[in-house]
Design an enzyme around this catalytic site. Structure first.
Site, PDB file in Angstrom:
ATOM      1  N   VAL A 130       7.419   8.008  -9.192  1.00  0.00           N
ATOM      2  CA  VAL A 130       7.536   8.226 -10.682  1.00  0.00           C
ATOM      3  C   VAL A 130       7.561   7.011 -11.414  1.00  0.00           C
ATOM      4  O   VAL A 130       7.620   6.981 -12.543  1.00  0.00           O
ATOM      5  CB  VAL A 130       8.983   8.920 -10.913  1.00  0.00           C
ATOM      6  CG1 VAL A 130       8.995  10.311 -10.609  1.00  0.00           C
ATOM      7  CG2 VAL A 130      10.069   8.114 -10.577  1.00  0.00           C
ATOM      8  N   LYS A 131       7.185   5.958 -10.695  1.00  0.00           N
ATOM      9  CA  LYS A 131       7.377   4.666 -11.358  1.00  0.00           C
ATOM     10  C   LYS A 131       5.837   4.439 -12.126  1.00  0.00           C
ATOM     11  O   LYS A 131       4.996   5.122 -11.959  1.00  0.00           O
ATOM     12  CB  LYS A 131       7.462   3.602 -10.433  1.00  0.00           C
ATOM     13  CG  LYS A 131       8.818   3.511  -9.786  1.00  0.00           C
ATOM     14  CD  LYS A 131      10.014   3.563 -11.118  1.00  0.00           C
ATOM     15  CE  LYS A 131      11.513   3.241 -10.528  1.00  0.00           C
ATOM     16  NZ  LYS A 131      12.013   3.996  -9.398  1.00  0.00           N
ATOM     17  N   HIS A 132       5.652   3.229 -13.069  1.00  0.00           N
ATOM     18  CA  HIS A 132       4.250   3.036 -13.419  1.00  0.00           C
ATOM     19  C   HIS A 132       3.191   2.804 -12.448  1.00  0.00           C
ATOM     20  O   HIS A 132       2.122   3.340 -12.852  1.00  0.00           O
ATOM     21  CB  HIS A 132       4.406   1.698 -14.005  1.00  0.00           C
ATOM     22  CG  HIS A 132       5.259   1.668 -15.423  1.00  0.00           C
ATOM     23  ND1 HIS A 132       6.783   1.872 -15.227  1.00  0.00           N
ATOM     24  CD2 HIS A 132       5.148   1.598 -16.673  1.00  0.00           C
ATOM     25  CE1 HIS A 132       7.361   1.823 -16.605  1.00  0.00           C
ATOM     26  NE2 HIS A 132       6.385   1.785 -17.408  1.00  0.00           N
TER      27      HIS A 132
END
Length: 385
Positions: A194-196
């Site tokens: 879910v991170k960049h």
């Protein structure tokens, strides 16, 4: 009507990402090969730090950072209660004591005045370090925090998991990017889906301190070194020594290849996140039932976009019924049963607890379409109507 569920966050994988992984699968190295070093160099350049050390996840990054800085039994370290538990747990892994400082209710970041208050009310040397969190993607003013830390002899680990590409403007008008090492001793990042930047699982530590960098390299791999300059003995080219108790916290070449491919489009994803944030901010400006929101802030990396509402549970359930899977970030760490056993209790962190009672993270990821975002916004309008 949207015919599929809309999560609060997810990875965005394209053919270039797939090709990068396949190339490694066809190569001689699945782990401990050149892809890891290539990823480290590219990430350090992107962040603006001298050194980067890839590890198995963000929690491992925090744990190794605590060890490299010498955290030991009884050492007191300050952090925020509004974060994932790992930001505090890394100190406990090393035997230290976690002390929470409340948040600024406007920024949701650790309140630097509260940090200074804790430090000033104790004898100098009581606290060893501070772990600020660039929560939701908003940069902590690390210049101001560094001044406080230096005054009381503290190190800083910047938890920048939410904020690759995020920045604040320093007192000279210069953009200071999260994790660039100009103010923090160490900074850490996560590559959870879910991170960049997604690598499945994975993390990175950045620093400008070569001594800490070399410590981390050894700690990452069982405490083992093959460096001829460090060996106590040398029996030949095969020889290595375990010189301290380390960990198997390595990142594989498969993960590194995916991370490096994702890094190449990180700025594009960041621009999209900021566009989504602007649209949310504009849509909710005049909605009286929304008590607070992330808003639009220059330099914010927008891992999350958060609104605050009184009937959080009602809105959460309404959105889920309509296929919008908003989430809550975070349950205050000091109210987790483990930390309550250590003496923390409800009422200790007034602003953090009030924030938690009302916060809701809306869908925020680069592949969220305009149509999907409009649907989310209209669902919220429908709920309040």
């Amino acid at each position: 009507m949207i015919d599929r569920a809309i999560p609060y966050g997810k990875q965005s994988i394209d053919q270039k990402d797939i090709d990068a992984v396949v190339n490694v699968l066809k190569s001689d190295f699945l782990t401990q090969g050149p892809a890891v070093s290539d990823f480290e160099k590219a990430f350090a350049k992107y962040i603006g730090a001298k050194f980067a050390i890839a590890v198995s996840n963000g929690t491992a990054a925090l744990h190794l950072s605590a060890l490299a800085l010498g955290v030991s039994e009884g050492d007191k370290v300050i952090t925020t209660p509004i974060t994932f538990a790992a930001s505090a747990n890394c100190i406990r892994y090393a035997g230290g004591e976690v002390v929470f400082a409340d948040i600024d209710p406007e920024s949701y970041l650790i309140d630097l005045n509260e940090v200074k208050k804790l430090l000033s009310e104790s004898p100098k040397g009581t606290f060893k370090g501070i772990i600020p969190v660039d929560f939701a993607g908003r940069a902590v003013n690390m210049e101001s925090l560094r001044e406080i830390a230096d005054q009381y002899g503290c190190w800083i680990i910047e938890d920048a998991c939410h904020a690759p590409g995020g920045w604040f403007t320093d007192s000279k008008g210069i953009k200071q990017f999260c994790g660039n090492g100009n103010f923090a001793d160490l900074a850490i990042f996560s590559f959870h889906p879910v991170k960049h930047i997604a690598s499945g699982e994975g993390g990175m530590i950045t620093t400008n301190d070569e001594e800490l960098y070399n410590k981390l390299l050894v700690l990452r791999t069982h405490g083992i070194t093959k460096d001829a300059n460090l060996l106590e003995e040398n029996h030949g080219g095969w020889y290595y020594e375990m010189q301290q108790l380390g960990y198997n916290y390595r990142l594989s070449d498969i993960q590194a290849a995916l991370g490096a491919s994702q890094l190449r489009k990180a700025d594009e994803g960041l621009q999209r996140r900021r566009k989504i944030a602007k649209r949310y901010n504009q849509a909710f400006k005049e909605v009286s039932q929304i008590k607070g929101q992330s808003g639009y802030v220059e330099g914010h990396a927008y891992h999350l976009f958060i609104i605050e509402v009184e009937d959080r549970l009602g809105l959460y359930n309404f959105l889920r019924k309509n296929g919008v899977f908003a989430q809550v970030h975070y349950i205050p760490v000091h109210l987790m049963p483990y930390y309550k056993q250590l003496g923390w209790k409800k009422g200790d962190m007034r602003f953090a607890e009030n924030y938690y009672s009302q916060c809701l993270s809306l869908p925020m990821y680069p592949s969220l379409s305009d149509e999907e975002q409009e649907f989310v916004i209209n669902c919220i309008f429908d709920f309040f109507a």
